[in-house]
Design a protein around this motif. Structure first.
Motif, short mmCIF file in Angstrom:
data_model
loop_
_atom_site.label_atom_id
_atom_site.label_comp_id
_atom_site.label_asym_id
_atom_site.label_seq_id
_atom_site.Cartn_x
_atom_site.Cartn_y
_atom_site.Cartn_z
N THR A 155 9.16 -46.21 -0.57
CA THR A 155 8.49 -46.28 -1.88
C THR A 155 9.16 -47.38 -2.73
O THR A 155 10.28 -47.78 -2.45
CB THR A 155 8.60 -44.94 -2.63
OG1 THR A 155 9.98 -44.61 -2.76
CG2 THR A 155 7.88 -43.82 -1.91
N ASP A 156 8.44 -47.81 -3.75
CA ASP A 156 8.99 -48.85 -4.63
C ASP A 156 10.20 -48.33 -5.41
O ASP A 156 11.16 -49.05 -5.63
CB ASP A 156 7.90 -49.33 -5.61
CG ASP A 156 6.80 -50.08 -4.88
OD1 ASP A 156 7.10 -50.63 -3.81
OD2 ASP A 156 5.66 -50.10 -5.37
N SER A 157 10.12 -47.08 -5.82
CA SER A 157 11.22 -46.50 -6.60
C SER A 157 12.12 -45.67 -5.68
O SER A 157 11.65 -44.72 -5.04
CB SER A 157 10.63 -45.60 -7.69
OG SER A 157 11.60 -44.68 -8.13
N ARG A 200 11.97 -41.94 -6.44
CA ARG A 200 10.77 -41.25 -5.96
C ARG A 200 10.87 -41.02 -4.44
O ARG A 200 10.51 -39.96 -3.94
CB ARG A 200 9.53 -42.09 -6.30
CG ARG A 200 8.24 -41.33 -6.00
CD ARG A 200 7.03 -42.20 -6.15
NE ARG A 200 6.80 -42.60 -7.52
CZ ARG A 200 5.89 -43.50 -7.89
NH1 ARG A 200 5.16 -44.11 -6.98
NH2 ARG A 200 5.71 -43.79 -9.15
N GLY A 201 11.37 -42.03 -3.73
CA GLY A 201 11.56 -41.90 -2.29
C GLY A 201 12.47 -40.73 -1.94
O GLY A 201 12.21 -39.97 -1.02
#
Lengths: 82, 238
Positions: free
Chosen positions: B137-139, B142-143
């Protein structure tokens, strides 16, 4: 000369009879049998070697990543995260 | 520095672990009797079962730390989870490699899609997914949260693996030690198995301690440089 020819013929006959007897007893399958009987030993050794290679690989992988970060700490660049 | 303490703990766990590994090899190759029906191939059991035990324990740690991470948000819990997940995947790999080596002789085939083998392979995929999801994920935060949810859900596969031999028609041998009526194996076989369990558990915790130190160093260093946590080092390196 005739005696020599008889000995040679007997030797040939012995080889042929012995070979056919051995083949009748399944001696032709000896190498295959040996392979089948030794297979469990090979599989046990391979299993144990695999276990220690994987665990050693994990240790080396951690040591390399740790070393890379420690070298980075001695330098001034920001971490790459990999 | 706390990392020095972690390294010392790792060494303290590794020393008895290595001693027990040496004892295990002596027991397996020189002491324990050969099993009557399976013959010498049964000796794979003494590394196969401890690897499965350690993998289950590692994924238990992942699930517990992931749940606590989602609740408390403490980064150290996520670091412990990813360290345990990496070890769990490696020990499951050992299980999935040593099992077929045994099965080729015992069953005449390397692999069959029977319940225990299939659910163990599924477990491996779940936790490989856990490690991959962290960087997908980009963050990074969040990942980590997505991976934590997967780490909790993945644990549900372990009771399925354990009970698959009784719930379904399975080729896999039934338990011979963990039975309600007690172990059915020869005492020397049980002792050898217990040595393997202790050795593998100590080695796992020793290496996991180093893996945790690595994760912690990575996060602390990147926080100091950039003020934001770096992506996990899971899956990188050698």
């Amino acid at each position: 000369m005739r005696k020599k020819g008889l000995s040679f013929s007997l030797a040939i006959a012995f080889v042929l009879v012995a070979t056919s007897l051995l083949m009748a007893q399944g001696a032709g399958d000896i190498s295959q049998l040996a392979r089948q009987n030794l297979r469990p030993y090979w599989h046990v050794f391979i299993a144990y070697i695999l276990v220690w290679l994987i665990l050693f690989g994990w240790v080396v992988s951690i040591a390399r990543r740790l070393g890379r970060i420690e070298r980075g700490l001695q330098g001034s660049g920001p971490p790459s995260g990999r | 520095m706390q990392l020095t303490g972690l390294r010392r703990t790792g060494v303290l766990l590794a020393i008895p672990g290595i001693a027990l590994v040496l004892l295990l090899h002596w027991q397996v190759f020189f002491w324990v009797p050969t099993e009557v029906t399976m013959g010498v191939i049964q000796r794979i059991y003494y590394v196969h079962v401890p690897s499965a035990w350690v993998a289950f324990m590692a994924f238990g740690i992942v699930a517990a730390c992931s749940a606590a991470y989602l609740w408390l948000g403490d980064e150290r819990l996520d670091m412990a989870a990813v360290s345990a997940a990496e070890g769990g995947v490696l020990f499951t790999t050992i299980v999935l490699l040593t099992g077929p080596l045994w099965a080729r002789t015992a069953w005449g085939t390397w692999w069959t899609w029977e319940p225990r083998l299939t659910s163990t392979l599924l477990l491996w995929f779940i936790y490989v997914g856990y490690l991959l999801l962290r960087g997908a994920t980009d963050s990074p935060q969040r990942g980590k949260r997505f991976a934590a949810v997967l780490g909790i859900l993945g644990i549900l596969d372990i009771p399925l693996i354990h009970l698959s031999v009784t719930w379904f028609r399975s080729l896999h041998p039934q338990a011979v030690v963990m039975r309600p009526e007690g172990p059915q194996a020869d005492p020397s076989m049980v002792i050898t198995l217990l040595t393997g369990l202790a050795a593998f558990t100590l080695l796992f915790f020793a290496i996991m301690t180093y893996r945790y130190a690595l994760e912690r160093l990575t996060v602390e260093r990147s926080t100091a440089f950039a003020g934001t946590p770096a992506p996990s080092v899971a899956g990188g390196g050698a």
